[in-house]
Design a protein around this motif. Structure first.
Motif, PDB file in Angstrom:
ATOM      1  N   LEU A 119       0.829  -1.209   0.000  1.00 10.45           N
ATOM      2  CA  LEU A 119       0.000   0.000   0.000  1.00 10.45           C
ATOM      3  C   LEU A 119       0.858   1.251   0.000  1.00 10.45           C
ATOM      4  CD1 LEU A 119      -2.724  -1.024   2.628  1.00 10.45           C
ATOM      5  CD2 LEU A 119      -2.667  -1.454   0.159  1.00 10.45           C
ATOM      6  N   LEU A 120       2.143   1.101   0.362  1.00 14.50           N
ATOM      7  CA  LEU A 120       3.066   2.225   0.437  1.00 14.50           C
ATOM      8  C   LEU A 120       4.275   1.965  -0.458  1.00 14.50           C
ATOM      9  CD1 LEU A 120       3.041   2.755   4.309  1.00 14.50           C
ATOM     10  CD2 LEU A 120       1.786   4.088   2.599  1.00 14.50           C
ATOM     11  N   ALA A 121       4.790   3.020  -1.057  1.00 19.05           N
ATOM     12  CA  ALA A 121       5.941   2.898  -1.949  1.00 19.05           C
ATOM     13  C   ALA A 121       7.177   2.451  -1.174  1.00 19.05           C
ATOM     14  CB  ALA A 121       6.209   4.225  -2.644  1.00 19.05           C
ATOM     15  N   TRP A 122       8.009   1.663  -1.813  1.00 21.40           N
ATOM     16  CA  TRP A 122       9.205   1.126  -1.160  1.00 21.40           C
ATOM     17  C   TRP A 122      10.097   2.233  -0.602  1.00 21.40           C
ATOM     18  CZ3 TRP A 122      14.007   2.552  -2.874  1.00 21.40           C
ATOM     19  CH2 TRP A 122      14.090   3.104  -4.161  1.00 21.40           C
ATOM     20  N   ASN A 123      10.167   3.370  -1.316  1.00 18.01           N
ATOM     21  CA  ASN A 123      11.070   4.448  -0.880  1.00 18.01           C
ATOM     22  C   ASN A 123      10.437   5.382   0.144  1.00 18.01           C
ATOM     23  OD1 ASN A 123       9.287   5.666  -2.626  1.00 18.01           O
ATOM     24  ND2 ASN A 123      10.831   6.344  -4.104  1.00 18.01           N
ATOM     25  N   SER A 124       9.257   5.013   0.661  1.00 21.09           N
ATOM     26  CA  SER A 124       8.647   5.795   1.732  1.00 21.09           C
ATOM     27  C   SER A 124       9.101   5.311   3.106  1.00 21.09           C
ATOM     28  CB  SER A 124       7.117   5.732   1.643  1.00 21.09           C
ATOM     29  OG  SER A 124       6.640   4.427   1.907  1.00 21.09           O
ATOM     30  N   PHE A 125       9.838   4.187   3.139  1.00 21.49           N
ATOM     31  CA  PHE A 125      10.349   3.649   4.397  1.00 21.49           C
ATOM     32  C   PHE A 125      11.795   4.101   4.595  1.00 21.49           C
ATOM     33  CE2 PHE A 125       7.019   0.712   3.067  1.00 21.49           C
ATOM     34  CZ  PHE A 125       6.278   0.589   4.234  1.00 21.49           C
ATOM     35  N   ALA A 126      12.060   4.716   5.736  1.00 18.16           N
ATOM     36  CA  ALA A 126      13.396   5.264   5.992  1.00 18.16           C
ATOM     37  C   ALA A 126      14.462   4.176   5.975  1.00 18.16           C
ATOM     38  CB  ALA A 126      13.407   5.985   7.342  1.00 18.16           C
ATOM     39  N   ASP A 127      14.124   2.972   6.408  1.00 21.20           N
ATOM     40  CA  ASP A 127      15.096   1.887   6.489  1.00 21.20           C
ATOM     41  C   ASP A 127      14.965   0.887   5.356  1.00 21.20           C
ATOM     42  OD1 ASP A 127      16.394   2.816   8.762  1.00 21.20           O
ATOM     43  OD2 ASP A 127      15.002   1.818  10.125  1.00 21.20           O
ATOM     44  N   THR A 128      14.470   1.333   4.205  1.00 20.62           N
ATOM     45  CA  THR A 128      14.332   0.411   3.082  1.00 20.62           C
ATOM     46  C   THR A 128      15.679  -0.174   2.675  1.00 20.62           C
ATOM     47  OG1 THR A 128      13.477   0.126   0.835  1.00 20.62           O
ATOM     48  CG2 THR A 128      14.561   2.222   1.334  1.00 20.62           C
ATOM     49  N   TRP A 129      15.647  -1.431   2.260  1.00 23.16           N
ATOM     50  CA  TRP A 129      16.828  -2.093   1.718  1.00 23.16           C
ATOM     51  C   TRP A 129      16.905  -1.927   0.204  1.00 23.16           C
ATOM     52  CZ3 TRP A 129      20.607  -4.259   4.640  1.00 23.16           C
ATOM     53  CH2 TRP A 129      20.319  -4.447   5.993  1.00 23.16           C
ATOM     54  N   LEU A 130      15.846  -1.426  -0.376  1.00 23.01           N
ATOM     55  CA  LEU A 130      15.759  -1.339  -1.822  1.00 23.01           C
ATOM     56  C   LEU A 130      16.380  -0.053  -2.346  1.00 23.01           C
ATOM     57  CD1 LEU A 130      12.092  -2.637  -2.076  1.00 23.01           C
ATOM     58  CD2 LEU A 130      14.163  -3.906  -2.709  1.00 23.01           C
ATOM     59  N   ALA A 131      16.724  -0.080  -3.624  1.00 28.37           N
ATOM     60  CA  ALA A 131      17.320   1.078  -4.298  1.00 28.37           C
ATOM     61  C   ALA A 131      16.778   1.134  -5.715  1.00 28.37           C
ATOM     62  CB  ALA A 131      18.847   0.951  -4.317  1.00 28.37           C
ATOM     63  N   PRO A 132      16.825   2.308  -6.366  1.00 28.11           N
ATOM     64  CA  PRO A 132      16.326   2.413  -7.737  1.00 28.11           C
ATOM     65  C   PRO A 132      16.913   1.377  -8.682  1.00 28.11           C
ATOM     66  CG  PRO A 132      16.738   4.599  -6.851  1.00 28.11           C
ATOM     67  CD  PRO A 132      17.261   3.612  -5.824  1.00 28.11           C
ATOM     68  N   ALA A 133      18.174   1.020  -8.462  1.00 36.18           N
ATOM     69  CA  ALA A 133      18.827   0.052  -9.353  1.00 36.18           C
ATOM     70  C   ALA A 133      18.143  -1.311  -9.326  1.00 36.18           C
ATOM     71  CB  ALA A 133      20.297  -0.093  -8.962  1.00 36.18           C
ATOM     72  N   ASP A 134      17.473  -1.635  -8.226  1.00 34.92           N
ATOM     73  CA  ASP A 134      16.805  -2.931  -8.138  1.00 34.92           C
ATOM     74  C   ASP A 134      15.661  -3.060  -9.137  1.00 34.92           C
ATOM     75  OD1 ASP A 134      18.347  -3.937  -5.929  1.00 34.92           O
ATOM     76  OD2 ASP A 134      17.226  -2.581  -4.625  1.00 34.92           O
ATOM     77  N   PHE A 135      15.141  -1.925  -9.588  1.00 39.39           N
ATOM     78  CA  PHE A 135      14.000  -1.914 -10.505  1.00 39.39           C
ATOM     79  C   PHE A 135      14.380  -1.516 -11.933  1.00 39.39           C
ATOM     80  CE2 PHE A 135      12.710  -0.857  -6.191  1.00 39.39           C
ATOM     81  CZ  PHE A 135      11.689  -1.755  -5.949  1.00 39.39           C
ATOM     82  N   SER A 136      15.655  -1.224 -12.141  1.00 42.58           N
ATOM     83  CA  SER A 136      16.067  -0.623 -13.409  1.00 42.58           C
ATOM     84  C   SER A 136      15.922  -1.549 -14.610  1.00 42.58           C
ATOM     85  CB  SER A 136      17.525  -0.135 -13.309  1.00 42.58           C
ATOM     86  OG  SER A 136      18.398  -1.228 -13.058  1.00 42.58           O
ATOM     87  N   GLU A 137      16.059  -2.864 -14.386  1.00 42.73           N
ATOM     88  CA  GLU A 137      15.968  -3.800 -15.506  1.00 42.73           C
ATOM     89  C   GLU A 137      14.544  -4.258 -15.782  1.00 42.73           C
ATOM     90  OE1 GLU A 137      18.596  -7.026 -14.798  1.00 42.73           O
ATOM     91  OE2 GLU A 137      20.415  -5.795 -14.816  1.00 42.73           O
TER      92      GLU A 137
END
Length: 239
Positions: A119-137
């Protein structure tokens, strides 16, 4: 045992995190594992013994490194399930900080895809492990949508019906996971679809998990300390 005695017993357990649960008989369970599910579980656990998770290296999250704990946490098992099943389409329900997302993504085949719902975007969490590069491909993507609402799964019917592996990591509020199961039951999931549920031993999940009628298996000892369950969605209990 009185409530005070129970509270004292609970307080005496020397654990960082404690929750109440329920133990229940197995002879009157509505479903048993399938031979296929048992085989998958044995193979995945064998893989998890040696699997490494380099995908987390160098990431900026300050969240505790739960992925370093196994057994006890499910991240190595999730990666092992992907390596074992070699799914073309993986779905995760509940992105949160992305720790589970990365475990699933690490072992994707070159042609595999992972869609994670929240329900919330991955980059809305301060401690996210994800990065834009994870979605680039484009092999990993996030969709903001509530799969648990009545008809909520319908816009993504084709995606779910093509999925080989579905990981459900919802809020354990006593309602959401039950509603997700209802919505999944309206679909024609692929013949070999495996569904993984997190936290099946949390008290709000006990009844929900017990009511699952498909072949299923509690794999908690090799997964998450709060419960890991596998379902062979279209299988037959043949053990």
């Amino acid at each position: 045992m009185t409530l005070d005695e129970l509270n004292r017993k609970f307080a005496e357990v020397p654990a960082r995190h404690k929750e109440v649960s329920i133990i229940a008989s197995m002879d009157d369970e509505p479903a048993r594992p399938s031979r296929r599910l048992m085989d998958i579980a044995l193979k995945a656990v064998s893989v998890a013994i040696d699997v490494a998770l380099p995908i987390y290296e160098g990431r900026a999250s300050r969240e505790p490194h739960w992925f370093d704990t196994w057994p006890g946490e499910h991240y190595r098992l999730l990666a092992a399930l992907v390596r074992t099943l070699k799914p073309k389409t993986v779905i995760e329900i509940g992105t949160f900080t992305g720790m589970g997302t990365l475990a699933l993504a690490q072992e994707l085949q070159p042609s595999g895809t992972l869609t994670t719902f929240d329900l919330l975007a991955w980059n809305s969490f301060a401690d996210t492990w994800l990065a834009p590069a994870d979605f680039s491909e484009g092999r990993v993507r996030q969709v903001l949508h509530d799969i648990s609402t009545p008809g909520g799964i319908e816009p993504h019917r084709a995606l779910f019906e093509s999925a080989d592996l579905i990981f459900v990591d919802g809020p354990k509020d006593g309602r959401t996971e039950a509603d997700i199961l209802v919505n999944l039951s309206t679909l024609n999931l692929s013949r070999d679809a495996v569904v993984v549920f997190d936290d099946i031993r949390v008290v709000n999940m006990i009844d929900i998990w017990r009511r699952v009628a498909q072949p299923k298996m509690d794999l908690t000892s090799f997964g998450h300390w709060s419960g890991t369950g596998l379902i062979d969605w279209n299988g037959t209990s043949d053990l």
